[in-house]
Write an enzyme that holds these catalytic residues in place. Structure first.
Site, PDB file in Angstrom:
ATOM      1  N   ASP A   1       1.354   5.154   1.325  1.00  0.00           N
ATOM      2  CA  ASP A   1       0.937   6.206   2.248  1.00  0.00           C
ATOM      3  C   ASP A   1       1.546   7.513   1.778  1.00  0.00           C
ATOM      4  OD1 ASP A   1      -0.325   4.335   3.883  1.00  0.00           O
ATOM      5  OD2 ASP A   1       1.530   3.903   4.953  1.00  0.00           O
TER       6      ASP A   1
ATOM      7  N   ASP B   1       0.846  -1.193   0.000  1.00  0.00           N
ATOM      8  CA  ASP B   1       0.000   0.000   0.000  1.00  0.00           C
ATOM      9  C   ASP B   1       0.881   1.242   0.000  1.00  0.00           C
ATOM     10  OD1 ASP B   1       0.950   0.024   2.671  1.00  0.00           O
ATOM     11  OD2 ASP B   1      -0.791  -1.135   3.304  1.00  0.00           O
TER      12      ASP B   1
ATOM     13  N   ASP C   1       9.251   4.856  13.303  1.00  0.00           N
ATOM     14  CA  ASP C   1       9.887   3.823  14.124  1.00  0.00           C
ATOM     15  C   ASP C   1      11.313   3.454  13.699  1.00  0.00           C
ATOM     16  OD1 ASP C   1       8.750   2.724  11.852  1.00  0.00           O
ATOM     17  OD2 ASP C   1       7.552   1.212  12.904  1.00  0.00           O
TER      18      ASP C   1
HETATM   19  P1  ATP Z   1       4.196  -2.976   5.902  1.00  0.00           P
HETATM   20  O1  ATP Z   1       4.835  -2.912   4.561  1.00  0.00           O
HETATM   21  O2  ATP Z   1       4.302  -4.326   6.469  1.00  0.00           O
HETATM   22  O3  ATP Z   1       2.823  -2.383   5.906  1.00  0.00           O
HETATM   23  P2  ATP Z   1       4.993  -0.494   7.036  1.00  0.00           P
HETATM   24  O4  ATP Z   1       6.315  -0.008   7.545  1.00  0.00           O
HETATM   25  O5  ATP Z   1       4.454   0.173   5.805  1.00  0.00           O
HETATM   26  O6  ATP Z   1       5.091  -2.046   6.843  1.00  0.00           O
HETATM   27  P3  ATP Z   1       2.600   0.434   8.314  1.00  0.00           P
HETATM   28  O7  ATP Z   1       1.911  -0.125   9.508  1.00  0.00           O
HETATM   29  O8  ATP Z   1       1.904   0.444   7.021  1.00  0.00           O
HETATM   30  O9  ATP Z   1       3.968  -0.378   8.200  1.00  0.00           O
HETATM   31  O10 ATP Z   1       3.074   1.889   8.724  1.00  0.00           O
HETATM   32  C1  ATP Z   1       3.417   2.886   7.779  1.00  0.00           C
HETATM   33  C2  ATP Z   1       4.535   3.774   8.347  1.00  0.00           C
HETATM   34  O11 ATP Z   1       4.080   4.435   9.532  1.00  0.00           O
HETATM   35  C3  ATP Z   1       5.793   3.034   8.746  1.00  0.00           C
HETATM   36  O12 ATP Z   1       6.649   2.817   7.662  1.00  0.00           O
HETATM   37  C4  ATP Z   1       6.377   3.970   9.797  1.00  0.00           C
HETATM   38  O13 ATP Z   1       7.051   5.029   9.182  1.00  0.00           O
HETATM   39  C5  ATP Z   1       5.146   4.516  10.482  1.00  0.00           C
HETATM   40  N1  ATP Z   1       4.770   3.731  11.676  1.00  0.00           N
HETATM   41  C6  ATP Z   1       3.906   2.694  11.727  1.00  0.00           C
HETATM   42  N2  ATP Z   1       3.778   2.222  12.978  1.00  0.00           N
HETATM   43  C7  ATP Z   1       4.563   2.975  13.759  1.00  0.00           C
HETATM   44  C8  ATP Z   1       4.850   2.994  15.160  1.00  0.00           C
HETATM   45  N3  ATP Z   1       4.307   2.114  15.996  1.00  0.00           N
HETATM   46  N4  ATP Z   1       5.717   3.937  15.616  1.00  0.00           N
HETATM   47  C9  ATP Z   1       6.262   4.836  14.768  1.00  0.00           C
HETATM   48  N5  ATP Z   1       6.043   4.863  13.457  1.00  0.00           N
HETATM   49  C10 ATP Z   1       5.202   3.953  12.925  1.00  0.00           C
HETATM   50 MG    MG Z   2       2.454  -0.145   4.976  1.00  0.00          MG
END
Ligand code: ATP
Ligand code: MG
Length: 455
Positions: free
Chosen positions: A76, A74, A155
């Site tokens: 963002d 996805d 994070d």
């Molecule tokens: P995935 O590809 O598995 O979805 P992701 O890193 O994109 O991994 P998401 O949950 O979609 O994970 O989160 C999008 C973004 O938001 C992350 O890349 C990070 O920058 C931020 N983020 C998400 N969760 C947290 C958290 N608990 N603390 C700080 N930043 C976070």
């Molecule tokens: Mg994601």
């Protein structure tokens, strides 16, 4: 191969800078990510915002995934526009969330999550009400901030990368690209403090390192052992979001192994305890996770309910036996067992209620596979859940719970011709349907019911 690619692309990495200062801006010729790699919907959003005079970047997991040659799940978008301003720019959009207030912009079936740059809230070391004074957990996280602040509140360094599609630049605030190149997953800032603010980050550390094939760097790994129990204080719904990703994104087996290594598995979720602490169920569940990983790798859809059904199966078996030992007939006993297991999970919110129907259907089909006479096998083949139930049956065979012969029979029966099927049928020894006794017509017609009540 990925490392090689990164090395070629980033061999001209700039000298290091202090985290959180100006970003290191990486041009197209070094990273190779073009707007065509971004989803049309995300592009529409960034372009719309840019035309309206705002900054707009694709951020987080998508940029990281593109850099290592994976297709992002996805996209963002992060912007300096406030939620209301974003909302006004896109017809099909809505503001969601009370705490975070982000905007969902929809195009066709795709939804892009648009968030306004936010600053990190003061943490437990500061005298501020945004964190729980005792745990250091962040309670509020909704203060708008600069882009650099937005990067710092994320994070991991590899998640703080911003891609600007118009100039085709990557803005790297925390040496995320260098870490990616070195194969490292590194927490931004002081790991212990960041885990205390939000213990879910420990789970994410394990999940993302397994998913991306990155090593959790030593400093980010160290505090996990001592802080692991803080996951108990996190609302189960948040844990579930991460657990679903962990279990269903194609790296479940590796993630579970890693959780065990980090000692993060104890009491995390009842269903995880089932996976890791019941020896007889473990084999079955690990098999289910392997199958799920394989399906994801083949691009096939995975049914979350199927996996939840697998996680609970050995508990159902245990309860089913107890109800039968207590005198219940097999099918009512199964129904009682299913409800008992689902209710127990629900208390901790581990399995969302919306999955109940499918989970029960899969469980309910299992005794029906044992009935191989008369019309029953034909009726079972017509069942809309037959496929899931049959896959489940095969896993039960493979894990040694039941004889492999049953799975083989069903595999053969599905592929057999009408004539062959007739030969395959076994004597019909399944539970007979109760025949309704017809009331004899005419006077004295209640004799039958007298008999019924007497029997
Ligand atoms: P995935 O590809 O598995 O979805 P992701 O890193 O994109 O991994 P998401 O949950 O979609 O994970 O989160 C999008 C973004 O938001 C992350 O890349 C990070 O920058 C931020 N983020 C998400 N969760 C947290 C958290 N608990 N603390 C700080 N930043 C976070
Ligand atoms: Mg994601």
């Amino acid at each position: 191969m990925i490392r090689k690619f990164l090395h070629r692309v980033f061999k001209k990495a700039l000298p290091s800078r202090a985290e959180g200062h100006d970003p290191h801006i990486i041009p197209l010729k070094q990273h190779g990510i073009r707007p065509e790699h971004i989803s049309p919907c995300a592009l529409k959003v960034t372009e719309g915002l840019r035309h309206a005079g705002f900054k707009a970047f694709v951020v987080g997991g998508a940029v990281r995934d593109l850099l290592i040659g994976r297709e992002p799940k996805d996209f963002d978008v992060a912007t300096d526009a406030e939620p209301e301003q974003v909302r006004q720019l896109f017809r099909r959009s809505r503001i969601i969330g009370r705490r975070f207030r982000i905007v969902h912009v929809m195009c066709g079936s795709e939804t892009i999550e648009v968030s306004t740059f936010r600053a990190m809230q003061a943490s437990s070391d500061d005298d501020d009400h945004s964190t729980d004074q005792e745990s250091g957990r962040i309670l509020r996280d909704n203060v708008f901030g600069s882009q650099a602040e937005d990067a710092m509140r994320r994070d991991f360094t590899v998640n703080a990368l911003y891609y600007e599609p118009h100039k085709m630049e990557i803005w790297d605030y925390c040496h995320g690209v260098a870490d990616l190149k070195a194969g490292l997953l590194r927490v931004i800032g002081d790991p212990a403090r960041r885990y205390r603010e939000d213990p879910v980050r420990m789970l994410r550390a394990v999940r993302l390192s397994a998913k991306l094939g990155l090593n959790l760097d030593a400093a980010s790994r160290k505090p996990i052992h001592t802080l692991a129990e803080r996951l108990q204080g996190v609302p189960p719904a948040r844990i579930l979001v991460e657990m679903e990703k962990l279990l269903l994104s194609g790296h479940a087996v590796q993630s579970i192994e890693q959780l065990r290594k980090e000692n993060l598995h104890h009491g995390l979720l009842p269903l995880l305890d089932v996976i890791l602490e019941h020896p007889q169920g473990e084999r079955f569940v690990m098999l289910a996770l392997r199958r799920t990983d394989e399906r994801v790798a083949q691009g096939k859809p995975v049914l979350p309910a199927y996996l939840f059904a697998a996680l609970g199966w050995h508990e159902v078996l245990g309860a089913w036996k107890i109800f039968q030992d207590g005198g219940e007939r097999p099918l009512p006993a199964l129904n009682l067992a299913m409800d008992q297991v689902l209710d127990a999970q629900r208390e901790t919110l581990a399995v969302p209620r919306r999955y109940d129907v499918i989970i029960k259907e899969i469980w309910n089909l299992q005794p029906r596979f044992a009935q191989r006479g008369g019309q029953r096998p034909y009726r079972l083949l017509e069942n809309p859940r037959f496929r899931a139930g049959f896959d489940f049956l095969l896993m039960r065979c493979e894990s040694g719970e039941i004889d492999a012969e049953l799975g083989d029979w069903w595999t053969e029966f599905q592929n057999a011709s009408d004539e062959e099927r007739k030969v395959m049928l076994l004597p019909d020894d399944g539970p007979k349907k109760r025949r309704r006794r017809r009331k004899p017509k005419g006077p004295g017609g209640d004799a039958g019911s007298t008999q019924d009540s007497a029997s």
